[in-house]
Design a protein around this motif. Structure first.
Motif, PDB file in Angstrom:
ATOM      1  N   ASP A 172      -0.230  -6.614  12.368  1.00  0.00           N
ATOM      2  CA  ASP A 172       0.878  -7.335  13.020  1.00  0.00           C
ATOM      3  C   ASP A 172       0.726  -8.539  13.633  1.00  0.00           C
ATOM      4  N   ASP A 218      -1.600   0.926   9.452  1.00  0.00           N
ATOM      5  CA  ASP A 218      -1.965   0.556   7.930  1.00  0.00           C
ATOM      6  C   ASP A 218      -1.460  -0.724   7.597  1.00  0.00           C
ATOM      7  N   ASP A 219      -1.192  -1.483   8.796  1.00  0.00           N
ATOM      8  CA  ASP A 219      -0.768  -2.818   8.651  1.00  0.00           C
ATOM      9  C   ASP A 219      -1.285  -3.751   9.659  1.00  0.00           C
ATOM     10  N   GLN A 228       1.500   1.872  13.503  1.00  0.00           N
ATOM     11  CA  GLN A 228       1.563   2.015  11.986  1.00  0.00           C
ATOM     12  C   GLN A 228       0.136   1.314  11.697  1.00  0.00           C
TER      13      GLN A 228
END
Length: 365
Positions: free
Chosen positions: A185, A182-183, A180
């Motif tokens: 980690d 769009d974030d 993902q």
């Protein structure tokens, strides 16, 4: 080749040498500085869940942060990686943490070539002869690749891909969301349990036992990615049209981009001390300096043969590749296609041998 056949020419290193031969190459080897780690015991079996939250794990020391595989030649890795180890009568346990702001993986089939993804790798040579060792790789999906190397690729060793670590336990814990973009980690934890009865296959008498030492190393393969249409894609070099080369970050550096140099791996020393109940000092065996001199001769002979078509028949002749000063060498023996070198130090009860395939062994004086 444990014994020299009669037709071999034995050359005793003389105290006085004639003028050095004309140079034919430049031998480049890293200094001998493998990392070391004291592997403490656990009193109870660990639950392999990827969390590393048991007391034993909390008491086990972390390794030094990983560095580039070429060592000081390259900058420190952009992301931190470190590992820790424990053991009991059944398993060698390995834990690791990989800082990672962009968790991603694609491979889901066991024994796929896992380093095509970002991955974590383990290499184990129990008896330290550079032949008969284990390789293990895993990605952030917990997809694994385990294989056995009869000898390094440089010596023609084929990988045995259909070999499995029967009874292997592996788990990961993701601190973030995988695939993902769009974030941001945090990273991922790894927890492994290697059955010792499987690793004993190539221990050569050096069992997992308090005081014994194995050669071991860890590697992290890290690719550069772009985000295209909401998915991670390996970054392409516009000048070549190919993917940028991966980074290789390791615990004990090799000096070159080649993990398959077991002579440079770190030392794991087994301890009967339970993690958290005391400390034990690392005991360096000075015969390892003798062995390193053998590897120096081995790499020098490979270079010499590549330049001249034959192995050098003496240390004097071998100096044509800028051989560093040697302290322990006793003799070199060669034929047209084979060589064997013998070294020892006065305080040791053993003579150490190496052959043209890079395997080492010791024999009583």
């Amino acid at each position: 080749m444990k014994r020299l056949i009669p037709i071999l020419l034995i050359v005793i290193v003389a105290a006085c040498q004639s003028a050095p031969p004309e140079k034919v190459g430049q031998l480049e080897l890293p200094s001998f500085a493998p990392r070391h780690y004291i592997c403490y015991r656990v009193s109870e079996a660990l639950n392999i869940d990827g969390e590393l939250n048991e007391v034993a794990w909390k008491n086990a020391p972390w390794t030094d942060l990983f560095v580039d595989i070429e060592g000081d030649k390259k900058p420190a890795p952009a992301l931190s990686t470190r590992a820790k180890m424990l053991w009991d009568d059944e398993y060698l346990y390995i834990g690791a943490y990989l800082e990672e702001p962009h968790l991603c993986a694609s491979l889901t089939e066991r024994d796929a070539v896992i380093f095509y993804d970002n991955d974590f790798e383990v290499f184990i040579d129990p008896n330290g002869d550079t032949h008969g060792y284990y390789e293990f790789e895993m990605n952030a999906f917990n997809t694994v690749w385990d294989l056995l190397l009869v000898k390094p690729y440089r010596d023609g060793g084929p990988p045995i891909n259909n070999w499995d670590i029967n009874g292997l336990k592996s788990a990961i814990s993701l601190k973030g969301t995988i695939n993902q973009p769009d974030d941001i980690d945090e990273g991922w934890f790894i927890e492994l349990a290697f059955p010792l009865n499987v690793l004993r296959e190539y221990c050569g008498g050096v069992d997992a036992k308090a005081g014994n030492q194995w050669r071991i190393n860890f590697s992290r393969v890290q690719w550069q990615y772009d985000v295209i249409d909401g998915q991670y894609k390996k970054k392409t070099n516009p000048e070549t049209g190919k993917h940028y080369h991966e980074d290789n970050w390791v615990w004990s550096p090799q000096g070159v981009i080649d993990m398959h140099r077991p002579e440079t791996w770190g030392f794991l020393q087994f301890s009967d001390v339970v993690a958290g109940e005391g400390e034990e000092a690392f005991k360096f065996n000075k015969d390892e300096l003798v062995k390193w001199e053998l590897y120096t001769i081995y790499h020098a002979q490979r270079l010499f043969k590549s330049k001249t078509g034959a192995y050098a028949k003496s240390v004097h002749e071998l100096s044509a590749v800028h051989l560093p000063e040697l302290q322990y060498v006793n003799k070199i023996a060669t034929t047209g296609s084979l060589f064997e070198a013998v070294v020892s130090r006065a305080e040791s009860e053993f003579n150490w041998h190496i052959n043209n395939e890079g395997r080492t062994w010791k024999m009583k004086k």
